[in-house]
Design an enzyme around this catalytic site. Structure first.
Site, PDB file in Angstrom:
ATOM      1  N   GLN A 131       0.801  -1.219   0.000  1.00  0.00           N
ATOM      2  CA  GLN A 131       0.000   0.000   0.000  1.00  0.00           C
ATOM      3  C   GLN A 131       0.836   1.273   0.000  1.00  0.00           C
ATOM      4  OE1 GLN A 131      -2.643  -1.699   3.336  1.00  0.00           O
ATOM      5  NE2 GLN A 131      -4.086  -0.469   2.167  1.00  0.00           N
ATOM      6  N   ARG A 145       3.801  -0.084  13.039  1.00  0.00           N
ATOM      7  CA  ARG A 145       3.541  -1.395  12.457  1.00  0.00           C
ATOM      8  C   ARG A 145       3.658  -1.305  10.940  1.00  0.00           C
ATOM      9  NH1 ARG A 145      -2.087  -4.064  10.988  1.00  0.00           N
ATOM     10  NH2 ARG A 145      -1.251  -6.033  10.254  1.00  0.00           N
ATOM     11  N   HIS A 189       1.121  -9.396   4.616  1.00  0.00           N
ATOM     12  CA  HIS A 189      -0.057  -8.549   4.427  1.00  0.00           C
ATOM     13  C   HIS A 189      -0.512  -8.702   2.967  1.00  0.00           C
ATOM     14  CE1 HIS A 189      -2.246  -4.903   6.335  1.00  0.00           C
ATOM     15  NE2 HIS A 189      -2.847  -5.108   5.181  1.00  0.00           N
ATOM     16  N   ASN A 217      -1.707 -10.780   8.391  1.00  0.00           N
ATOM     17  CA  ASN A 217      -2.751  -9.780   8.489  1.00  0.00           C
ATOM     18  C   ASN A 217      -4.047 -10.331   7.889  1.00  0.00           C
ATOM     19  OD1 ASN A 217      -3.646  -6.893   8.949  1.00  0.00           O
ATOM     20  ND2 ASN A 217      -4.190  -7.164   6.796  1.00  0.00           N
ATOM     21  N   GLU A 218      -5.095 -10.378   8.694  1.00  0.00           N
ATOM     22  CA  GLU A 218      -6.443 -10.682   8.219  1.00  0.00           C
ATOM     23  C   GLU A 218      -6.511 -11.893   7.283  1.00  0.00           C
ATOM     24  OE1 GLU A 218      -8.222  -7.084   6.678  1.00  0.00           O
ATOM     25  OE2 GLU A 218      -8.088  -6.089   8.601  1.00  0.00           O
ATOM     26  N   ASN A 263      -7.902  -5.994  14.176  1.00  0.00           N
ATOM     27  CA  ASN A 263      -8.195  -4.906  13.244  1.00  0.00           C
ATOM     28  C   ASN A 263      -9.695  -4.667  13.328  1.00  0.00           C
ATOM     29  OD1 ASN A 263      -5.539  -5.232  12.557  1.00  0.00           O
ATOM     30  ND2 ASN A 263      -5.911  -5.834  10.439  1.00  0.00           N
ATOM     31  N   TYR A 308     -12.934  -1.923  12.420  1.00  0.00           N
ATOM     32  CA  TYR A 308     -13.416  -0.713  11.752  1.00  0.00           C
ATOM     33  C   TYR A 308     -14.882  -0.426  12.012  1.00  0.00           C
ATOM     34  CZ  TYR A 308      -8.996  -0.629   9.287  1.00  0.00           C
ATOM     35  OH  TYR A 308      -7.660  -0.553   9.001  1.00  0.00           O
ATOM     36  N   GLU A 329      -5.161  -2.262  13.932  1.00  0.00           N
ATOM     37  CA  GLU A 329      -5.674  -1.277  12.961  1.00  0.00           C
ATOM     38  C   GLU A 329      -7.002  -0.725  13.461  1.00  0.00           C
ATOM     39  OE1 GLU A 329      -6.191  -2.619   8.894  1.00  0.00           O
ATOM     40  OE2 GLU A 329      -4.241  -3.622   8.906  1.00  0.00           O
ATOM     41  N   TRP A 352      -4.876   3.190  11.804  1.00  0.00           N
ATOM     42  CA  TRP A 352      -4.723   2.983  10.371  1.00  0.00           C
ATOM     43  C   TRP A 352      -5.165   4.260   9.697  1.00  0.00           C
ATOM     44  CZ3 TRP A 352      -2.381  -0.705   7.584  1.00  0.00           C
ATOM     45  CH2 TRP A 352      -2.501  -0.586   6.179  1.00  0.00           C
ATOM     46  N   GLU A 393      -5.692   1.840  -1.358  1.00  0.00           N
ATOM     47  CA  GLU A 393      -6.724   1.082  -0.642  1.00  0.00           C
ATOM     48  C   GLU A 393      -7.185  -0.113  -1.495  1.00  0.00           C
ATOM     49  OE1 GLU A 393      -7.578   0.810   2.341  1.00  0.00           O
ATOM     50  OE2 GLU A 393      -9.574  -0.050   2.268  1.00  0.00           O
ATOM     51  N   TRP A 394      -6.212  -0.944  -1.863  1.00  0.00           N
ATOM     52  CA  TRP A 394      -6.470  -2.202  -2.555  1.00  0.00           C
ATOM     53  C   TRP A 394      -7.424  -2.018  -3.744  1.00  0.00           C
ATOM     54  CZ3 TRP A 394      -2.654  -5.063  -0.938  1.00  0.00           C
ATOM     55  CH2 TRP A 394      -2.220  -4.945   0.378  1.00  0.00           C
TER      56      TRP A 394
HETATM   57  C1  GBH Z   1      -7.894  -3.655   6.440  1.00  0.00           C
HETATM   58  O1  GBH Z   1      -8.781  -4.482   5.771  1.00  0.00           O
HETATM   59  C2  GBH Z   1      -6.547  -3.908   5.827  1.00  0.00           C
HETATM   60  O2  GBH Z   1      -5.724  -4.661   6.684  1.00  0.00           O
HETATM   61  C3  GBH Z   1      -5.845  -2.666   5.375  1.00  0.00           C
HETATM   62  O3  GBH Z   1      -4.812  -3.025   4.534  1.00  0.00           O
HETATM   63  C4  GBH Z   1      -6.847  -1.732   4.742  1.00  0.00           C
HETATM   64  O4  GBH Z   1      -6.243  -0.634   4.143  1.00  0.00           O
HETATM   65  C5  GBH Z   1      -7.787  -1.287   5.836  1.00  0.00           C
HETATM   66  O5  GBH Z   1      -8.399  -2.386   6.437  1.00  0.00           O
HETATM   67  C6  GBH Z   1      -8.884  -0.343   5.398  1.00  0.00           C
HETATM   68  O6  GBH Z   1      -9.809  -0.976   4.578  1.00  0.00           O
HETATM   69  O7  GBH Z   1     -18.349  -3.832   1.036  1.00  0.00           O
HETATM   70  O8  GBH Z   1     -17.316  -5.079  -0.763  1.00  0.00           O
HETATM   71  O9  GBH Z   1     -16.619  -2.803  -0.364  1.00  0.00           O
HETATM   72  C7  GBH Z   1     -10.133  -4.325   6.045  1.00  0.00           C
HETATM   73  C8  GBH Z   1     -10.906  -5.324   5.231  1.00  0.00           C
HETATM   74  C9  GBH Z   1     -12.019  -5.368   3.162  1.00  0.00           C
HETATM   75  C10 GBH Z   1     -13.125  -4.614   5.108  1.00  0.00           C
HETATM   76  C11 GBH Z   1     -13.055  -4.707   2.291  1.00  0.00           C
HETATM   77  C12 GBH Z   1     -14.186  -3.995   4.260  1.00  0.00           C
HETATM   78  C13 GBH Z   1     -15.298  -3.869   2.202  1.00  0.00           C
HETATM   79  C14 GBH Z   1     -15.946  -4.737   1.253  1.00  0.00           C
HETATM   80  N1  GBH Z   1     -11.887  -4.678   4.407  1.00  0.00           N
HETATM   81  N2  GBH Z   1     -14.308  -4.633   2.990  1.00  0.00           N
HETATM   82  S1  GBH Z   1     -17.149  -4.050   0.225  1.00  0.00           S
END
Ligand code: GBH
Length: 486
Positions: free
Chosen positions: A22, A79, A125, A171-172, A314, A316, A384, A433, A440-441
């Protein structure tokens, strides 16, 4: 304003988190091999909104400046993750180690230590060396990949463990297994339900990959316990994600069950074997039957030798769970549950952020922490936690650096930690985080999770107000020590 977070333990570990793909960029430098994320972004760019990690935040060349920011923000810890393919470009246990990659991470570690910042290193990760995916299917080959991961972990312990005392294996793993092999939204993008992805079998692959991740973690921890712990005296754990779930209909016992089941499918899947050396949750066996791979007696004995030190969390957001009616489809990975952001009365689970899946739910964070501590009994580090502000993706820098939503989010979540400590949980640290806005992937460079604004054209960094708020909160912490003593 007097706030609960003044009660954070005086020895609370404190800092910011990032991940290699990232932020680093420099993908063709220093002898780095390709990872499944390079392939995922480049093969079909629409999968990541035409973004990729080729440059990202250019941290590869700018880490000194980024660590100056950490210093300015009063961070005691940081981290970050190591890109496996920088250390062993072809990934495998008989492949050469890349000394340039070792040198790069040595520089990061030494530069942090020179600033008095404790490195917390994530070994994985999501960036599996592409060569392992090509050679034997990567995470799909449970026996091969755990041996290669163990060797990679050994190289890291040997080369960095004299200075790194805090390790996170994975990670996850849930995201790797489900997004990589069921929805196809993450690398390697395998799915039988997503047309944009390469063909995989969603009904079996996530569960195989889950076992490969669990056994890889266990091998690395068992190795650390046997050969490194007594001299290096560090700690090792894993970072699991998972939303907290409340019943959609508070009156319906089936929704209460669905909430628990949803969390078992997400967290118990990994936490049962990893923290309790036990089989998967019963509700998973019941729904998945023999699609869920068994642990052999040898696997269980390895899991038992792999006792780790902490639960990395982690966190959110939270959601509501509504029980599915009828049998779960073969492609279901959620535990036959519908996930909702509003309950039966239409009440939202929390305040909207800048991303549709993330609402701020600090009260449920407290419940989550308390539940996890009761179930698994390990000290918790939040590895996170953070959010993008509403509308932040469309703001210019001058607006984005003023981030009251994020400030409130951090404050509320830190308060929730204090309340869970009052409930009896042992919580020893917190990593926001993220240090920087970053890739953001599959959402590309849109969502901004940083406490530092990144201009992706000039690569200039600008602190947001939230960075300084965090500094202030932590400077004021004065609660009892995290082991409960004064
Ligand atoms: C973490 O993943 C990661 O470890 C980190 O790299 C990332 O930047 C951070 O969180 C913030 O996202 O409803 O289909 O859009 C969190 C995993 C994956 C959770 C995507 C929420 C949304 C799916 N996330 N998901 S969708």
């Amino acid at each position: 304003m007097a706030s609960a977070s003044a009660l954070l333990p005086r020895d609370f570990e404190w800092g910011f988190a990032t991940a290699a793909y990232q932020i680093e960029g420099g993908v063709n430098e220093g002898g780095r091999g390709k990872s499944i994320w390079d392939t995922f972004c480049h093969l079909e760019p629409s999968r990541t909104k035409n973004a990729n990690g080729d440059v990202a935040c250019d941290h590869y060349h700018r880490f000194e400046q980024d660590f100056d920011l950490l210093g300015q923000y009063g961070a005691g810890a940081y981290r970050f993750s190591i890109a496996w393919s920088r250390i062993i470009p072809l990934g495998g246990r008989n492949d050469p180690v890349n000394e340039e990659g070792i040198r790069f991470y040595n520089q990061l570690i030494d530069s942090l230590l020179a600033r008095g910042i404790t490195p917390w290193v994530t070994l994985y990760h999501w960036d599996l060396p592409q060569a392992l995916h090509d050679r034997y299917g990567g995470w799909l080959d449970v026996d091969e990949v755990q041996k290669d991961f163990e060797h990679y972990a050994r190289v890291c312990f040997e080369r960095f463990g004299d200075r790194v005392c805090n390790w996170i294996t994975l990670n996850e793993p849930w995201i790797q297994a489900v997004y990589g092999y069921a929805t196809g939204g993450n690398a390697p993008g395998r799915s039988s339900t997503n047309k944009q992805s390469t063909d995989g079998d969603t009904t079996t692959e996530p569960w195989i990959v889950g076992k490969a991740l669990i056994m890889s973690h266990a091998r690395a921890v068992a190795l650390y316990n046997k050969e490194f712990r007594h001299t290096q005296r560090g700690v090792i754990g894993v970072s699991l994600n998972g939303d907290y779930f409340e019943p959609w209909d508070a009156e319906d016992p089936q929704d209460a069950e669905a909430s628990e089941r949803r969390m078992e499918f997400h967290i118990g899947w990994f936490a049962n074997p990893i923290f309790l050396a036990k089989d998967y949750p019963t509700c998973m066996r019941k729904q998945l039957g023999d699609r869920l791979p068994e642990f052999t007696p040898d696997d269980f004995s390895l899991l038992a030798q792999a006792e780790c030190d902490f639960y990395g969390m982690n966190y959110y957001t939270a959601q509501f769970a509504k029980h599915g009616t009828g049998e779960a489809p073969l492609t279901d990975v959620l535990g036959n549950v519908e996930e909702l952001q509003h309950d039966k009365q239409g009440t939202p689970v929390g305040k909207e952020s800048g991303l549709h899946w993330l609402r701020s739910c600090p009260d449920l964070f407290r419940k989550h922490l308390t539940r996890i501590y009761k179930l698994y009994g390990k000290p918790i580090y939040i590895t996170e936690n953070g959010c993008p502000c509403p509308g932040e993706d469309k703001m210019v820098k001058e607006e984005a650096v003023n981030d009251p939503y994020r400030i409130q989010y951090f404050q509320d979540h830190l308060d929730a930690i204090c309340k869970s400590i009052e409930d009896g949980s042992v919580i020893k640290g917190y990593f926001a985080w993220s240090l920087l806005d970053n890739l953001e992937w599959s959402d590309g460079f849109g969502p901004r999770f940083g406490v530092t604004y990144t201009d992706y054209v000039t690569l200039e960094r600008t602190p947001k107000k939230s960075a300084l708020l965090l500094k202030d909160i932590i400077a004021k912490r004065q609660g009892p020590l995290s082991n409960g003593t004064h």
